[in-house]
Design a protein around this motif. Structure first.
Motif, short mmCIF file in Angstrom:
data_model
loop_
_atom_site.label_atom_id
_atom_site.label_comp_id
_atom_site.label_asym_id
_atom_site.label_seq_id
_atom_site.Cartn_x
_atom_site.Cartn_y
_atom_site.Cartn_z
N VAL A 128 0.87 -1.17 0.00
CA VAL A 128 0.00 0.00 0.00
C VAL A 128 0.91 1.22 0.00
O VAL A 128 1.73 1.39 0.90
CB VAL A 128 -0.94 0.03 1.22
CG1 VAL A 128 -1.74 1.32 1.24
CG2 VAL A 128 -1.87 -1.16 1.19
N LEU A 129 0.79 2.04 -1.04
CA LEU A 129 1.64 3.21 -1.19
C LEU A 129 0.82 4.47 -0.99
O LEU A 129 -0.34 4.53 -1.42
CB LEU A 129 2.27 3.24 -2.59
CG LEU A 129 3.07 1.99 -2.99
CD1 LEU A 129 3.58 2.14 -4.40
CD2 LEU A 129 4.23 1.78 -2.03
N PRO A 130 1.39 5.50 -0.35
CA PRO A 130 0.70 6.78 -0.28
C PRO A 130 0.40 7.28 -1.69
O PRO A 130 1.11 6.95 -2.64
CB PRO A 130 1.69 7.70 0.44
CG PRO A 130 2.60 6.76 1.18
CD PRO A 130 2.66 5.50 0.36
N ALA A 131 -0.64 8.10 -1.83
CA ALA A 131 -1.12 8.51 -3.16
C ALA A 131 -0.01 9.13 -4.01
O ALA A 131 0.12 8.81 -5.19
CB ALA A 131 -2.28 9.47 -3.01
N ALA A 132 0.82 10.02 -3.44
CA ALA A 132 1.88 10.68 -4.22
C ALA A 132 2.92 9.67 -4.68
O ALA A 132 3.38 9.70 -5.83
CB ALA A 132 2.53 11.77 -3.38
N GLU A 133 3.29 8.77 -3.78
CA GLU A 133 4.29 7.75 -4.12
C GLU A 133 3.75 6.78 -5.17
O GLU A 133 4.47 6.33 -6.05
CB GLU A 133 4.69 7.00 -2.85
CG GLU A 133 5.92 6.15 -2.99
CD GLU A 133 6.32 5.52 -1.67
OE1 GLU A 133 6.89 4.42 -1.72
OE2 GLU A 133 6.05 6.12 -0.61
N PHE A 134 2.46 6.46 -5.08
CA PHE A 134 1.83 5.58 -6.06
C PHE A 134 1.86 6.20 -7.46
O PHE A 134 2.18 5.55 -8.43
CB PHE A 134 0.38 5.28 -5.65
CG PHE A 134 -0.35 4.39 -6.59
CD1 PHE A 134 -0.19 3.02 -6.53
CD2 PHE A 134 -1.19 4.89 -7.57
CE1 PHE A 134 -0.85 2.17 -7.40
CE2 PHE A 134 -1.86 4.06 -8.44
CZ PHE A 134 -1.68 2.69 -8.35
N ALA A 135 1.55 7.51 -7.52
CA ALA A 135 1.56 8.21 -8.82
C ALA A 135 2.96 8.22 -9.42
O ALA A 135 3.14 8.03 -10.62
CB ALA A 135 1.04 9.63 -8.65
N ALA A 136 3.97 8.43 -8.58
CA ALA A 136 5.36 8.43 -9.05
C ALA A 136 5.76 7.05 -9.55
O ALA A 136 6.44 6.91 -10.57
CB ALA A 136 6.30 8.89 -7.93
N ALA A 137 5.33 6.00 -8.85
CA ALA A 137 5.66 4.62 -9.24
C ALA A 137 4.98 4.29 -10.58
O ALA A 137 5.58 3.63 -11.44
CB ALA A 137 5.23 3.65 -8.17
N GLU A 138 3.74 4.73 -10.76
CA GLU A 138 3.03 4.47 -12.01
C GLU A 138 3.69 5.22 -13.16
O GLU A 138 3.81 4.68 -14.27
CB GLU A 138 1.57 4.91 -11.89
CG GLU A 138 0.75 4.02 -10.97
CD GLU A 138 0.58 2.61 -11.50
OE1 GLU A 138 0.16 2.46 -12.65
OE2 GLU A 138 0.89 1.67 -10.77
N ALA A 139 4.14 6.45 -12.92
CA ALA A 139 4.82 7.23 -13.96
C ALA A 139 6.13 6.58 -14.35
O ALA A 139 6.49 6.52 -15.53
CB ALA A 139 5.04 8.66 -13.48
N ALA A 140 6.86 6.06 -13.35
CA ALA A 140 8.13 5.40 -13.63
C ALA A 140 7.91 4.12 -14.43
O ALA A 140 8.68 3.79 -15.35
CB ALA A 140 8.85 5.10 -12.33
N ALA A 141 6.86 3.38 -14.10
CA ALA A 141 6.54 2.14 -14.83
C ALA A 141 6.14 2.45 -16.26
O ALA A 141 6.50 1.72 -17.19
CB ALA A 141 5.43 1.39 -14.11
N ALA A 142 5.41 3.54 -16.46
CA ALA A 142 5.00 3.92 -17.81
C ALA A 142 6.20 4.39 -18.65
O ALA A 142 6.28 4.11 -19.84
CB ALA A 142 3.95 5.03 -17.75
N ALA A 143 7.15 5.07 -17.99
CA ALA A 143 8.33 5.54 -18.70
C ALA A 143 9.24 4.37 -19.07
O ALA A 143 9.95 4.44 -20.09
CB ALA A 143 9.08 6.54 -17.84
N ALA A 144 9.22 3.30 -18.29
CA ALA A 144 10.07 2.15 -18.57
C ALA A 144 9.59 1.34 -19.75
O ALA A 144 10.35 0.59 -20.36
CB ALA A 144 10.15 1.27 -17.32
N LYS A 145 8.31 1.48 -20.12
CA LYS A 145 7.75 0.70 -21.23
C LYS A 145 8.13 1.27 -22.56
O LYS A 145 8.43 2.30 -22.87
CB LYS A 145 6.23 0.63 -21.12
CG LYS A 145 5.81 -0.29 -20.02
CD LYS A 145 4.30 -0.42 -19.98
CE LYS A 145 3.89 -1.36 -18.88
NZ LYS A 145 2.46 -1.51 -18.81
#
Length: 95
Positions: free
Chosen positions: A78-95
């Motif tokens: 469970v990630l805080p909302a800001a950290e979750f958004a950053a993780a999703e952005a990093a995953a999208a950039a890696a694709k």
């Protein structure tokens, strides 16, 4: 009319109650502190960051945030909302 039930039916008639196991909150959904994320027998899913494990292997949230699965969907965080958004952005950039 028979006064006895008969051989087969007297041995039947028992059923166990459903245990309602499985994932309760999926990836990206918001979890409140104490909310149950998954109910399981054993560690089918393993606990990650900001989650706790109950006596019956129930995984629950310790903070308010969004649920994130990793390790091929087998670890729950469970990630805080800001950290979750950053993780999703990093995953999208890696694709």
């Amino acid at each position: 009319m028979a006064h006895k039930k008969g051989q087969g039916s007297s041995r039947n008639g028992r059923d166990s109650n459903p245990q309602m196991l499985g994932i309760k909150l999926y990836g990206g959904q918001t979890a409140q502190p104490g909310s149950i994320i998954c109910r399981q027998r054993g560690t089918r899913w393993t606990p990650g960051r900001n989650v706790g494990v109950g006596r019956d292997w129930t995984i629950f949230s310790l903070i308010e945030g969004k649920v994130k699965f990793d390790r091929n969907g087998r670890r729950i965080n469970v990630l805080p909302a800001a950290e979750f958004a950053a993780a999703e952005a990093a995953a999208a950039a890696a694709k």
